[in-house]
Structure formats: C-alpha cells, structure tokens
Motif scaffolding. Structure first.
Motif, PDB file in Angstrom:
ATOM      1  N   CYS A   6       0.084   3.007   8.877  1.00  0.00           N
ATOM      2  CA  CYS A   6      -0.826   2.465   7.870  1.00  0.00           C
ATOM      3  C   CYS A   6      -2.188   3.068   8.140  1.00  0.00           C
ATOM      4  CB  CYS A   6      -0.902   0.943   7.978  1.00  0.00           C
ATOM      5  SG  CYS A   6      -1.981   0.203   6.743  1.00  0.00           S
ATOM      6  N   CYS A  26      -1.731  -5.102   7.605  1.00  0.00           N
ATOM      7  CA  CYS A  26      -1.240  -3.736   7.802  1.00  0.00           C
ATOM      8  C   CYS A  26      -1.435  -3.344   9.261  1.00  0.00           C
ATOM      9  CB  CYS A  26      -2.016  -2.799   6.882  1.00  0.00           C
ATOM     10  SG  CYS A  26      -1.257  -1.198   6.662  1.00  0.00           S
ATOM     11  N   TYR A  74      -0.486   1.695   1.019  1.00  0.00           N
ATOM     12  CA  TYR A  74      -1.917   1.702   1.332  1.00  0.00           C
ATOM     13  C   TYR A  74      -2.605   2.787   0.523  1.00  0.00           C
ATOM     14  CZ  TYR A  74      -6.281   1.733   3.920  1.00  0.00           C
ATOM     15  OH  TYR A  74      -7.602   1.666   4.253  1.00  0.00           O
ATOM     16  N   VAL A 126      -4.551  -2.648   0.112  1.00  0.00           N
ATOM     17  CA  VAL A 126      -3.332  -2.810   0.898  1.00  0.00           C
ATOM     18  C   VAL A 126      -2.368  -3.685   0.101  1.00  0.00           C
ATOM     19  CG1 VAL A 126      -2.333  -3.617   3.064  1.00  0.00           C
ATOM     20  CG2 VAL A 126      -4.627  -2.658   3.046  1.00  0.00           C
TER      21      VAL A 126
END
Length: 272
Positions: free
Chosen positions: A77, A72, A60, A65
């Motif tokens: 994340c 995610c 990320y 992403v």
C-alpha cells in the motif's frame, strides 16, 4: 375463516393438533418481491466484495484509500508523499489485507438484527414473509451452533465504531493532495465523505448502540443526557433498514470509485 383440527401426521405447520389450512398462505400481494430483491442485492454485494477482497490491487489512489482495505497496513500500500508510512505488517505473505480488515465490518453486518431478518427470509425462507409459513420442519432459533454466535453482535459493534473512526480519518485525508499538502478536494473526497456519513448513522442506529446508551436505566429523569442520546439513537433506529441498505451500497461504490481511479480507468476531477 373457519378451520378444523385434524389429527394427521407431519411436522412444523403440519403438526397434529394445529389448524388445518391447505393453502400455503392466503396473501394476494407480491409478498415474494422483497425477499427476491434482498437475495439479488446481497448476492451481488458478496460477489463484488469477494472479487475486490482477493484482488489485492488498485485499492490506493492518493489520497484515497478503499474502505475495503482500510486501515492500509500492507507494504504494497503505497503511502502518500510526505505522509505517514503505513507499511506496518509487510507484504502479508501474498495474502490480501482486505481478507483480514473485512472480518470486523462484515461481522458487524452479518450479525446485525436487520440483516439477520433480511437473509433469514431471503435465503433460508425462515419465513419468507409475514403470514407465509416457512418450509422447514424444525425451528431452533438462535439457540444452537452456529446461529447462537449471532449473540456476539454487541462486541462487533465496538469494532465497527473503531473502523468508523478509521474511515473518518481516511475521509479527512481526502482533503490532501498526492504530495501530502492540504487544500485538495476532488470527487473522491465527496464519495468518501458521503460513505462515512452513512456508515456512522448506520452504526449508531444499531440496536446494540441503543441499548448501550439507554439500557438498564430505571429512571430516565435522573439521566437526562443519556435519555436525550437514547431518544436520538431511537430515531435513527427507526430507519435502521434504510440506513443498512444505503451504507451497504455506499461502501461498495466508494471502493469501486477508488478502484477506477487507482487502475487509471477514471481521472478524479478536482474542485480545488
């Protein structure tokens, strides 16, 4: 070319009663080149994707992403500032979320009609090329376990469409900056856009998609819309092999680009 029938003993192409041809094949071209390239590229992709799936890091880089980790959902994340909180399932108990996310797109590709042909020929030599006999003594096709599971390809297609929508959403988010404001466009935005475009045309060129759109119709003239869609998908289907390879390379490159930016090895250039 004259052949003879010999009683003999053997299996496969050496079965008694079949034409006795001593040569393994009669081709003079470099027929082995295509399966060799297939093995090399697919092996490289498997090694790379396995490393990235277990890495559980550097996937990320706001606002990008990695397609290997999207959606995610893990708590590690980091969401964009001012954006939606994507932390749904916690830290996954130390398990990389890619190991769950990749099940569906990989399942779609592994059961794909073209990829079956590619790895059957490349890895199992079944057969390695046209007019070249396979070395196996028996052939049961896809009628027994585990290859009978290839028939679930049509169901993986539905999941593939869902993930294509999710990756499309990620590509749109690529037009936001780290603060969640619209109006950003960097090289990563273009990388994600190209990747999702190739994923969409590969997914829609699928044989299952062609059947869903125009299958079981007895009269196309009564279904002009479905016929038009079937014709369009059929044109994509004719390029299914090229689209399969292009989308495979693009998804790996998109992940690698996000990895470079997230790890700090490369700075994403902005166009505006």
């Amino acid at each position: 070319m004259a052949t003879t029938q010999t009683p003999g003993t053997g299996t496969g192409i050496r079965t008694p009663g079949r034409a006795s041809i001593p040569d393994r094949h009669l081709r003079t071209d470099r027929w082995w080149l295509a399966p060799t390239v297939t093995v090399a590229v697919l092996t490289a992709f498997v090694i790379y994707s396995t490393w990235r799936a277990f890495a559980n890091s550097d996937y990320y880089a706001a606002p990008y992403v990695s397609p290997f980790y999207s959606p995610c959902l893990a708590s590690n994340c980091v969401p964009m500032k001012g954006g939606a909180d994507l932390q749904i399932f916690g830290p996954w108990w130390g398990i990389s979320p890619a190991l769950i996310v990749l099940i569906f797109p990989l399942g779609f590709r592994l059961t794909c009609y073209y990829y079956r042909k590619a790895y059957y020929r490349g890895f199992w030599a079944a057969p390695p090329a046209c007019a070249v006999a396979e070395p196996h003594a028996k052939y049961s096709g896809e009628t027994r376990f585990p290859l009978i599971l290839q028939n679930i390809h049509r169901y993986f297609f539905y999941f593939a469409v869902i993930f294509a929508v999710i990756l499309s959403y990620d590509a749109v988010l690529g037009f936001r900056n780290a603060a969640g404001q619209w109006g950003h466009m960097g090289l990563g935005t273009l990388v994600l856009l190209v990747n999702i475009a190739l994923i969409w045309v590969y997914t829609l060129s699928c044989h299952s998609c062609r059947h869903i759109v125009g299958g079981r119709l007895k009269n196309f003239s009564k279904h002009p819309v479905r016929y038009r869609m079937w014709t369009w998908v059929g044109k994509l289907n004719a390029r299914h092999m090229a689209l399969a390879w292009a989308s495979l390379v693009s998804v790996a490159l998109a992940d690698f680009y996000v990895y470079l930016v997230a790890s700090g090895a490369f700075h994403d250039p902005r166009f505006f």
